[in-house]
Design a protein around this motif. Structure first.
Motif, PDB file in Angstrom:
ATOM      1  N   VAL A 197       0.860  -1.187   0.000  1.00 33.05           N
ATOM      2  CA  VAL A 197       0.000   0.000   0.000  1.00 33.05           C
ATOM      3  C   VAL A 197       0.892   1.231   0.000  1.00 33.05           C
ATOM      4  O   VAL A 197       1.866   1.311   0.751  1.00 33.05           O
ATOM      5  CB  VAL A 197      -0.926   0.024   1.236  1.00 33.05           C
ATOM      6  CG1 VAL A 197      -1.755   1.309   1.261  1.00 33.05           C
ATOM      7  CG2 VAL A 197      -1.833  -1.210   1.263  1.00 33.05           C
ATOM      8  N   VAL A 198       0.574   2.189  -0.854  1.00 30.30           N
ATOM      9  CA  VAL A 198       1.327   3.433  -0.926  1.00 30.30           C
ATOM     10  C   VAL A 198       0.380   4.590  -0.595  1.00 30.30           C
ATOM     11  O   VAL A 198      -0.680   4.720  -1.216  1.00 30.30           O
ATOM     12  CB  VAL A 198       1.929   3.661  -2.326  1.00 30.30           C
ATOM     13  CG1 VAL A 198       2.718   4.965  -2.360  1.00 30.30           C
ATOM     14  CG2 VAL A 198       2.815   2.487  -2.724  1.00 30.30           C
ATOM     15  N   VAL A 199       0.756   5.390   0.371  1.00 23.02           N
ATOM     16  CA  VAL A 199      -0.021   6.578   0.739  1.00 23.02           C
ATOM     17  C   VAL A 199       0.700   7.793   0.158  1.00 23.02           C
ATOM     18  O   VAL A 199       1.855   8.061   0.499  1.00 23.02           O
ATOM     19  CB  VAL A 199      -0.152   6.711   2.267  1.00 23.02           C
ATOM     20  CG1 VAL A 199      -0.937   7.977   2.611  1.00 23.02           C
ATOM     21  CG2 VAL A 199      -0.833   5.482   2.854  1.00 23.02           C
ATOM     22  N   ILE A 200       0.031   8.514  -0.710  1.00 19.14           N
ATOM     23  CA  ILE A 200       0.631   9.658  -1.385  1.00 19.14           C
ATOM     24  C   ILE A 200      -0.073  10.928  -0.918  1.00 19.14           C
ATOM     25  O   ILE A 200      -1.211  11.192  -1.313  1.00 19.14           O
ATOM     26  CB  ILE A 200       0.509   9.539  -2.911  1.00 19.14           C
ATOM     27  CG1 ILE A 200       1.037   8.178  -3.387  1.00 19.14           C
ATOM     28  CG2 ILE A 200       1.262  10.678  -3.595  1.00 19.14           C
ATOM     29  CD1 ILE A 200       0.736   7.889  -4.852  1.00 19.14           C
ATOM     30  N   PRO A 201       0.543  11.721  -0.062  1.00 17.78           N
ATOM     31  CA  PRO A 201      -0.102  12.954   0.403  1.00 17.78           C
ATOM     32  C   PRO A 201      -0.229  13.972  -0.728  1.00 17.78           C
ATOM     33  O   PRO A 201       0.521  13.940  -1.702  1.00 17.78           O
ATOM     34  CB  PRO A 201       0.847  13.464   1.499  1.00 17.78           C
ATOM     35  CG  PRO A 201       1.738  12.300   1.828  1.00 17.78           C
ATOM     36  CD  PRO A 201       1.851  11.502   0.576  1.00 17.78           C
ATOM     37  N   ALA A 202      -1.148  14.867  -0.599  1.00 17.68           N
ATOM     38  CA  ALA A 202      -1.267  15.971  -1.544  1.00 17.68           C
ATOM     39  C   ALA A 202       0.012  16.801  -1.518  1.00 17.68           C
ATOM     40  O   ALA A 202       0.647  16.962  -0.470  1.00 17.68           O
ATOM     41  CB  ALA A 202      -2.471  16.842  -1.203  1.00 17.68           C
ATOM     42  N   GLY A 203       0.408  17.307  -2.681  1.00 18.69           N
ATOM     43  CA  GLY A 203       1.573  18.177  -2.772  1.00 18.69           C
ATOM     44  C   GLY A 203       2.897  17.467  -2.952  1.00 18.69           C
ATOM     45  O   GLY A 203       3.932  18.132  -3.063  1.00 18.69           O
ATOM     46  N   VAL A 204       2.913  16.131  -3.005  1.00 18.88           N
ATOM     47  CA  VAL A 204       4.162  15.374  -3.122  1.00 18.88           C
ATOM     48  C   VAL A 204       4.399  14.998  -4.585  1.00 18.88           C
ATOM     49  O   VAL A 204       3.565  14.348  -5.219  1.00 18.88           O
ATOM     50  CB  VAL A 204       4.124  14.100  -2.255  1.00 18.88           C
ATOM     51  CG1 VAL A 204       5.350  13.231  -2.517  1.00 18.88           C
ATOM     52  CG2 VAL A 204       4.050  14.472  -0.780  1.00 18.88           C
TER      53      VAL A 204
END
Length: 251
Positions: A197-204
């Protein structure tokens, strides 16, 4: 996606340096990269039909067929393009072009066995300008929380991009089939396998795609947020992609 060519200097740099410069820096470095005037996909279409009309179905034609495929022209579309052009360029030229096109569009063509639990879906032509290689898309939900089943052929990856949001936003990747890569700007690449699972925050700023020798499928889940939108950036160059470890499990 930026087109970069080195064949001129590689093959003719010593013998004809000015021709190599014009080929690599002007034709491919400037003309092909004028994407504001004409997209890479449309430039491929013009180039393929022009070469076919002249009967130039040699290795350069095969290169431009592969480029057309990478730029989002599908198997169905190239068949229709060459069929239409046959009436103007000539039937024998079309036959010769089809022989090469058939090879290019059947290369790595194993769609029935890929796509994971939810299946392969359709060629991802709408987003082809933001990918190197071919990808496939199957939308599982389109309202509420959008969920997409995205499949990458071997070596395919999307451009660097950013998910923007005033608040919330970002994306989750659930890896379901094959082996792939995920990388954030300024950080080492992370190998991906089913169950990751990959969590990609906004702005990255980041990219993701398949390993060089494996198909790869993930679910892409858009995290709800306020004023969300995606910003597509430069392509992941061959230098960056080629520097990834060959053994993903040891990455």
């Amino acid at each position: 996606m930026t087109v970069k060519q080195t064949a001129g200097r590689r093959d003719l740099g010593e013998f004809a340096p000015e021709f190599a410069h014009l080929n690599d820096d002007i034709l491919f470095g400037e003309v092909w990269n004028r994407t504001a005037a004409l997209s890479l996909r449309d430039r491929s279409l013009v180039t393929v039909t022009t070469l076919m009309a002249q009967g130039l179905v040699d290795s350069s034609f095969q290169y431009h067929l592969q480029t057309a495929k990478n730029n989002g022209i599908t198997r169905t579309e190239i068949a229709e393009i060459l069929t239409h052009a046959a009436f103007y360029a000539g039937w024998p030229k079309a036959w010769a072009a089809f022989r090469l096109a058939k090879e290019v569009w059947t290369e790595n063509k194993e769609p029935a066995g890929h796509g994971g639990l939810f299946g392969l879906g359709e060629p991802n032509t709408a987003f082809a300008p933001y990918f190197i290689g071919n990808s496939y898309l199957k939308m599982l939900t389109t309202s509420g929380v959008p969920i997409a089943n995205v499949t990458f052929e071997p070596g395919c990856r999307n451009n660097w991009h950013v998910h923007h949001a005033l608040s919330g936003g970002g994306q989750l990747l659930l890896c379901v089939d094959g082996q792939g890569w995920y990388q954030e700007w300024g950080k080492p690449a992370r190998a991906l396998n089913p169950g990751d699972v990959v969590v990609i925050p906004a702005g990255v700023k980041h990219w993701h795609g398949a390993a060089a020798d494996s198909w790869f499928t993930h679910l892409a889940i858009e995290v709800p947020g306020e004023e969300t939108h995606n910003e597509w950036l430069e392509a992941v160059t061959d230098d960056v992609y080629g520097s990834l470890p060959q053994d993903e499990e040891n990455a």
